[in-house]
Structure formats: structure tokens, C-alpha cells
Design an enzyme around this catalytic site. Structure first.
Site, PDB file in Angstrom:
ATOM      1  N   GLY A 167      16.077  35.947  11.610  1.00  0.00           N
ATOM      2  CA  GLY A 167      15.186  34.981  12.245  1.00  0.00           C
ATOM      3  C   GLY A 167      14.952  35.324  13.701  1.00  0.00           C
ATOM      4  N   GLY A 168      15.126  34.321  14.559  1.00  0.00           N
ATOM      5  CA  GLY A 168      14.865  34.500  15.988  1.00  0.00           C
ATOM      6  C   GLY A 168      15.698  35.588  16.622  1.00  0.00           C
ATOM      7  N   GLY A 209      -4.389  70.696  19.193  1.00  0.00           N
ATOM      8  CA  GLY A 209      -4.254  69.494  20.017  1.00  0.00           C
ATOM      9  C   GLY A 209      -2.801  69.254  20.393  1.00  0.00           C
ATOM     10  N   ALA A 210      -1.895  69.672  19.510  1.00  0.00           N
ATOM     11  CA  ALA A 210      -0.472  69.449  19.790  1.00  0.00           C
ATOM     12  C   ALA A 210      -0.039  70.220  21.036  1.00  0.00           C
ATOM     13  CB  ALA A 210       0.365  69.844  18.584  1.00  0.00           C
TER      14      ALA A 210
HETATM   15  C1  HXC Z   1      23.924  26.621  12.049  1.00  0.00           C
HETATM   16  C2  HXC Z   1      24.951  28.277  10.834  1.00  0.00           C
HETATM   17  C3  HXC Z   1      23.769  29.021  10.815  1.00  0.00           C
HETATM   18  C4  HXC Z   1      22.629  28.479  11.475  1.00  0.00           C
HETATM   19  C5  HXC Z   1      25.254  30.129   9.758  1.00  0.00           C
HETATM   20  N1  HXC Z   1      25.841  29.002  10.160  1.00  0.00           N
HETATM   21  N2  HXC Z   1      23.983  30.163  10.133  1.00  0.00           N
HETATM   22  N3  HXC Z   1      25.026  27.092  11.453  1.00  0.00           N
HETATM   23  N4  HXC Z   1      22.754  27.284  12.073  1.00  0.00           N
HETATM   24  N5  HXC Z   1      21.484  29.137  11.532  1.00  0.00           N
HETATM   25  C6  HXC Z   1      27.231  28.605   9.956  1.00  0.00           C
HETATM   26  C7  HXC Z   1      27.548  28.255   8.522  1.00  0.00           C
HETATM   27  O1  HXC Z   1      27.261  26.911   8.277  1.00  0.00           O
HETATM   28  C8  HXC Z   1      29.032  28.555   8.461  1.00  0.00           C
HETATM   29  O2  HXC Z   1      29.721  27.495   9.054  1.00  0.00           O
HETATM   30  C9  HXC Z   1      29.188  29.734   9.385  1.00  0.00           C
HETATM   31  O3  HXC Z   1      28.043  29.724  10.230  1.00  0.00           O
HETATM   32  C10 HXC Z   1      29.232  31.039   8.649  1.00  0.00           C
HETATM   33  O4  HXC Z   1      28.133  31.107   7.759  1.00  0.00           O
HETATM   34  P1  HXC Z   1      28.285  31.578   6.254  1.00  0.00           P
HETATM   35  O5  HXC Z   1      27.008  31.291   5.578  1.00  0.00           O
HETATM   36  O6  HXC Z   1      29.541  31.012   5.660  1.00  0.00           O
HETATM   37  O7  HXC Z   1      28.521  33.137   6.453  1.00  0.00           O
HETATM   38  P2  HXC Z   1      27.936  34.338   5.618  1.00  0.00           P
HETATM   39  O8  HXC Z   1      28.145  34.108   4.163  1.00  0.00           O
HETATM   40  O9  HXC Z   1      28.531  35.536   6.214  1.00  0.00           O
HETATM   41  O10 HXC Z   1      26.356  34.355   5.878  1.00  0.00           O
HETATM   42  C11 HXC Z   1      25.877  34.571   7.171  1.00  0.00           C
HETATM   43  C12 HXC Z   1      24.380  34.326   7.206  1.00  0.00           C
HETATM   44  C13 HXC Z   1      24.062  32.929   6.594  1.00  0.00           C
HETATM   45  C14 HXC Z   1      23.652  35.398   6.401  1.00  0.00           C
HETATM   46  C15 HXC Z   1      23.918  34.428   8.642  1.00  0.00           C
HETATM   47  O11 HXC Z   1      24.892  31.966   7.208  1.00  0.00           O
HETATM   48  C16 HXC Z   1      22.654  32.524   6.760  1.00  0.00           C
HETATM   49  O12 HXC Z   1      21.765  32.966   5.991  1.00  0.00           O
HETATM   50  N6  HXC Z   1      22.398  31.658   7.721  1.00  0.00           N
HETATM   51  C17 HXC Z   1      21.081  31.099   7.972  1.00  0.00           C
HETATM   52  C18 HXC Z   1      20.157  32.125   8.501  1.00  0.00           C
HETATM   53  C19 HXC Z   1      18.838  31.517   8.837  1.00  0.00           C
HETATM   54  O13 HXC Z   1      17.997  31.289   7.965  1.00  0.00           O
HETATM   55  N7  HXC Z   1      18.693  31.152  10.126  1.00  0.00           N
HETATM   56  C20 HXC Z   1      17.507  30.511  10.632  1.00  0.00           C
HETATM   57  C21 HXC Z   1      16.494  31.562  10.852  1.00  0.00           C
HETATM   58  S1  HXC Z   1      15.006  30.887  11.414  1.00  0.00           S
HETATM   59  P3  HXC Z   1      31.233  27.133   8.691  1.00  0.00           P
HETATM   60  O14 HXC Z   1      31.482  25.869   9.416  1.00  0.00           O
HETATM   61  O15 HXC Z   1      31.304  27.032   7.212  1.00  0.00           O
HETATM   62  O16 HXC Z   1      32.060  28.253   9.221  1.00  0.00           O
HETATM   63  C22 HXC Z   1      14.998  31.277  13.006  1.00  0.00           C
HETATM   64  C23 HXC Z   1      13.736  30.826  13.648  1.00  0.00           C
HETATM   65  C24 HXC Z   1      13.609  31.328  15.061  1.00  0.00           C
HETATM   66  O17 HXC Z   1      15.867  31.823  13.533  1.00  0.00           O
HETATM   67  C25 HXC Z   1      12.297  31.989  15.229  1.00  0.00           C
HETATM   68  C26 HXC Z   1      12.012  32.278  16.654  1.00  0.00           C
HETATM   69  C27 HXC Z   1      10.892  33.254  16.758  1.00  0.00           C
END
Ligand code: HXC
Length: 510
Positions: free
Chosen positions: A169-170, A404-405
């Protein structure tokens, strides 16, 4: 007083534990260091000064009012690498998955502001799940602030991103606007949308590694500039890279004490180029024999191998090296090679690093795949990058410089400062065979005559002298003297001053 000190110690210990021992253990189990261990590995021992250790988020939705972890998922501060100041932020995956909240973003932007104001490089270490989902738009605003500062700092201070875990994501766009991205094999990946979203939208089934692992971004997409086997190796290599870079765009390039004689003679370079013009040879050998102590830091080694880019030193001072590689696709320029080298040349120009170009190029790669893929525009990027670069530019043509290169590869015409050729150089519109077949099409069925014409063409153009007679080549040099000639030319160009006409910015063909 004692009470307060104890309280400080307690608070520090709590902050240092991030998301807790269980999550730290999980991090280690995956072969990853924690955010703080990474900073310790990157910086000189004991040099880290941490800021905002106690900062917490302000979110009160989704139960977050009771979930505060000091530091809020990113460790920020400054320290030194071999004695020179750098700023560093390191995302802490043990705290809300390293996700970016409004306050987490404030910590990063504060550091970006300090780095820019104080004109020192900034290094971001990523291991994070993108925007803090509980915060919504506040997190998006935070990203925007980080992105804006990335652009303000671009070309002013070096910005380096190291991807050491998920980066989604971001989190991908800030690295994408920095100068270099490095990844760790098997434990890091970068993508805008993850495998689940991909499945929903395009019905493709891919793993995270297949979608955005180091094997993808160093080989296919060229998003990443290099990959290493583990966190420690990656961080040690970043230290090595930083040693090549100036602190900012107005600082002198670093000068290290070296014991390698700048006039060192390399006799075996005299036999590097084979007699048969169609036989490849390894251009890397020339690079390694030319730079100080054979020390070369390659950028994008696994992408577009037909061109080599990287940093070396001559007389202890950094140089950027661009070199066609005859071992891969005969060193031809295609879209990928042009983009790769253009970006590298622009980086060097931003930061006052002289560019040394070794040329052995049979031209641009023909074909529909290249033309449909925008070869004209990509090739123009490299031409543009060389032409706009005002840093010292030294060129050595070892063999072919066709078409050209020839113009593109830092020729005299686009203001190469010192242009050398080896006696084996062939500077022509194209290879003798191709040229003869076009010029004497009507004689194509008379093989003897064509052979004679080809030999004539070769005799006339397959040498550096026609170009040297016109002053397009400053001097034909003996290969074994290349290092000596380069170090003299670089010394002569230390005081180079070249200016471009005023404009807001040039319009490079993006
Ligand atoms: C809050 C988050 C989080 C998030 C992970 N966690 N991502 N908390 N916001 N975005 C937390 C989980 O709840 C978990 O908490 C801990 O971090 C570890 O995550 P897991 O899922 O258990 O770990 P893992 O299996 O290794 O997976 C990691 C991951 C997955 C691939 C990053 O967590 C994931 O897909 N997260 C979401 C990614 C996402 O879609 N983000 C938003 C993108 S949109 P606990 O308490 O259990 O330890 C974006 C828009 C911005 O970013 C655009 C700007 C241009």
C-alpha cells in the site's frame, strides 16, 4: 530525582520492547532483526541518537484508545556511518505491524525535515503493513506528507530505502521516490495491492514472493537496485554504499585514503578485446582493473545485464561507472538498459559524482517488441541524461560505437569532457557487413565483390582514427594505461564548472 530517573528507565525499557517479547521472538523466527537491531547494525557502534521514543497515536476508534505502544511503530533518529551523519527511520513490525498512523507519519516527517535542513542522507528501513487501518484518512494524510518531503529532498540529499519485510500500500510509494531501494531475499516483498486483492480483481493466483519478492523487483520490474540474503548483509552493504555518496548535492564527494597507485599499469587489458569483433569479453574485468582496489558497488546487477552501472573510486574519490557489457546481448542498448543507465547517470549528476563510461555498443536493439515498448523514448532518456549532466564525463570506447548509440554513450557531441578510444575501437554508422549490404545491394549475389567492399569499409571505419582526425576522440590510448589516463582526466576536471540555461526544470522524456 531518583524516582524520575527510574521512571525514565522504565519507560525506555517499555518502548524498547516494542510490541512485546512474543512478537520480537516471532520476528527473529522469520530470520528478521527487530527495528532497533537493524539500526544498531547499520550505524557506527553507540552512535544512535533516538527521537520521539515516547510518541503515541491519537486514535480512539476500534478500541485503539486502550492500545498505546510508545514509539508508535517506527524508531527514528540519527547516527553515523564511518563517522558521517545519517538520519534513519526503521519501521517496527512488532507494533501494529509497523503500520503508518498519523503520529507515526509525524515521526518520519520530523526526521525528513531534519535531514533536509541539515543536509545529510536519510535511510528508511521498511517492514510494515501499510496504512494503519483503524485510522483511515488520517493515515493517508500522513503518507502524503511523507511523499511530499521525499520529493523536496530528491536531488538534495541521498535517500535510501531498505525493504526488510512486507511493504504494501502506501509504504511502497515513499521508497519508490527515493534514490535506491534494496531488498532482502525471501523475507521482503513490495506491492501496491497484495495477492488477495489481485485474486479478486484479476483472478490471478500469485504468492507474495511471485508478486513482489526480491526475485521480481531486482530482475523483472527493476524497482529494486539490489538484494541480499539476510538483514545483516543488507545493512552492511548499505554502509558500503553510503561511503561512496556525498552528504548532499553541495558537499564534496567523499575521498578515502587508498594505497592503489593511480598510475597502475594493467598489461592484460591489452588483450581483453578479442581479435574477432563478434566475440564477447567481460567488461566487468575492465571495471575491476580500473577502479581502486577492485572495489565496485554494482547497482541493478540482475536487471538489464547488457549495461553495467555502479560506483567505484579512482584516487580515493567516488566515480559512477556506466559500461556496455558485450557478454549480454552483445552489449546492445534496449529499453531496459537505457532506463537503467539513465537513472544512474541522473543520480550521479544530482550529487556531483563524475561519470566514467566504457563503450562497446553495437547499436539499439531492433524489433517490434522494442519499438512497441517505447525504445525511442527510453533510449532518449539515456541521451537526455548524459546531455543534461554537468558533472565531469569521461568516455573510453573499447570496441564498437555504432550508430545512434555512439552519440548516446557520452560522446563528445553531448559534451563528454574527455573522450578516449582504445586502438581496437570501431566508430561507424553500423558494422561493415550491414553497411556494405545496404550500400551495394545490387552486388549482393556477387559474394567476392561484397567481401571486398566489406573489407574496404572495415579498413576505412573499423578504427578510432577517422573520429580522432575530427577531434571526436581526444586521444587514442593504450588499454594498459586506462586507469592512469582516467585518474589524470578526473584530476584535471575537479574544477569543472558547467552551467545549463535557466529553466524551471528540463522535461526529460519520462
Ligand atoms: C493495523 C496492522 C496492519 C495495518 C498489520 N497489522 N497490518 N494493523 N493496520 N495496516 C497488524 C495485525 O493486526 C497484527 O496485529 C500484526 O500487525 C501482524 O500482522 P499479521 O497479519 O499477523 O502478520 P503477517 O501474517 O506477517 O502479515 C503481514 C501483512 C498483513 C502482509 C502486512 O498484516 C497485511 O496484509 N496487512 C494489511 C496490509 C494492507 O492492506 N494495508 C493497507 C494498505 S492500503 P497483532 O496484534 O495480531 O500482532 C494503504 C493505503 C495508503 O496503505 C495509500 C497511500 C498512497
Amino acid at each position: 530525582m531518583k524516582e524520575v530517573i527510574l521512571e525514565l528507565e522504565r519507560r525506555r525499557a517499555q518502548a524498547e520492547l516494542g510490541g512485546g517479547q512474543r512478537r520480537i521472538d516471532a520476528q527473529h523466527k522469520r530470520g528478521k532483526l527487530t527495528a532497533r537491531e537493524r539500526i544498531e547494525t547499520l550505524l557506527d557502534e553507540g552512535s544512535f541518537e533516538e527521537y520521539d521514543m515516547f510518541k503515541i497515536h491519537r486514535c480512539s476508534d476500534f478500541g485503539m484508545e486502550d492500545a498505546h505502544i510508545p514509539g508508535d511503530g517506527v524508531v527514528t533518529g540519527c547516527g553515523t556511518i564511518n563517522g558521517r551523519t545519517v538520519y534513519v527511520f526503521s519501521k517496527d513490525f512488532t507494533v501494529f505491524g509497523g503500520s503508518l498512523s498519523e503520529t507515526h507519519a509525524e515521526k518520519i516527517t520530523k526526521l525528513q525535515d531534519m535531514a533536509l535542513q541539515n543536509r545529510a542522507p536519510i535511510i528508511g528501513i521498511f517492514d510494515a503493513g501499510g496504512a494503519r487501518i483503524q485510522e483511515g484518512v488520517a493515515a493517508l494524510g500522513g503518507y502524503g506528507e511523507v511523499f511530499w518531503r521525499n520529493v523536496q529532498a530528491s536531488g538534495v540529499i541521498p535517500q535510501i530505502s531498505v525493504i526488510m519485510g512486507p511493504c504494501a500500500g502506501g509504504d511502497v510509494y515513499s521508497p519508490a521516490m527515493t534514490d535506491f531501494i534494496f531488498m532482502v531475499r525471501d523475507t521482503s516483498y513490495m506491492f501496491v495491492t497484495g495477492p488477495d486483492v489481485v485474486k479478486t480483481v484479476t483472478n490471478e493466483t500469485v504468492t507474495a514472493e511471485e508478486l513482489g519478492g526480491a526475485s521480481v523487483h531486482t530482475v523483472k520490474s527493476s524497482i529494486a537496485d539490489g538484494a541480499y540474503d539476510n538483514d545483516i548483509e543488507a545493512l552492511l552493504q548499505i554502509r558500503r554504499l553510503v561511503d561512496y555518496l556525498p552528504m548532499n548535492n553541495q558537499a564534496a564527494i567523499p575521498e578515502l585514503s587508498v594505497y592503489d597507485d593511480p598510475a597502475r599499469i594493467e598489461e592484460n587489458l591489452d588483450t581483453l578485446v578479442p581479435d574477432n569483433p563478434n566475440k564477447p569479453y567481460d567488461m566487468r574485468e575492465l571495471i575491476l582493473k580500473t577502479v581502486d582496489e577492485g572495489d565496485f558497488f554494482e547497482i541493478q546487477e540482475s536487471f538489464a545485464g547488457n549495461i553495467i552501472t555502479g560506483f567505484g573510486r579512482i584516487e580515493g574519490r567516488s566515480v559512477g561507472i556506466v559500461a556496455n557489457q558485450p557478454m549480454v546481448l552483445a552489449g546492445v542498448l534496449d529499453s531496459d538498459a537505457s532506463r537503467k543507465a539513465a537513472r544512474f547517470v541522473r543520480f550521479c549528476d544530482c550529487f556531483g559524482i563524475p561519470v566514467v563510461t566504457f563503450v562497446d555498443v553495437p547499436g539499439f536493439l531492433p524489433g517490434t517488441a522494442q519499438e512497441y515498448g517505447g525504445l525511442i523514448k527510453h533510449g532518449a532518456k539515456l541521451l537526455f541524461a548524459y546531455a543534461e549532466a554537468t558533472v565531469p564525463k569521461i568516455t573510453v570506447i573499447t570496441r564498437k560505437a555504432y550508430g545512434g548509440a555512439y552519440d548516446v554513450m557520452s560522446s563528445k557531441h553531448i559534451r563528454g569532457d574527455v573522450n578516449y578510444a582504445w586502438p581496437s575501437a570501431e566508430i561507424a554508422v553500423m558494422g561493415a557487413k550491414g553497411a556494405t549490404e545496404i550500400l551495394y545491394r545490387s552486388e549482393l549475389d556477387q559474394s567476392e565483390k561484397i567481401a571486398e567492399r566489406t573489407a574496404d569499409y572495415e579498413e576505412r571505419f573499423a578504427n578510432p582514427f577517422v573520429a580522432a582526425e575530427r577531434g571526436y576522440i581526444d586521444e587514442v590510448i593504450l588499454p594498459h594505461t586506462t586507469r592512469k589516463r582516467l585518474s589524470r582526466a578526473l584530476a584535471m576536471l575537479r574544477t569543472k564548472k558547467a552551467e545549463m540555461p535557466w529553466r524551471k526544470h528540463p522535461n526529460i522524456p519520462l
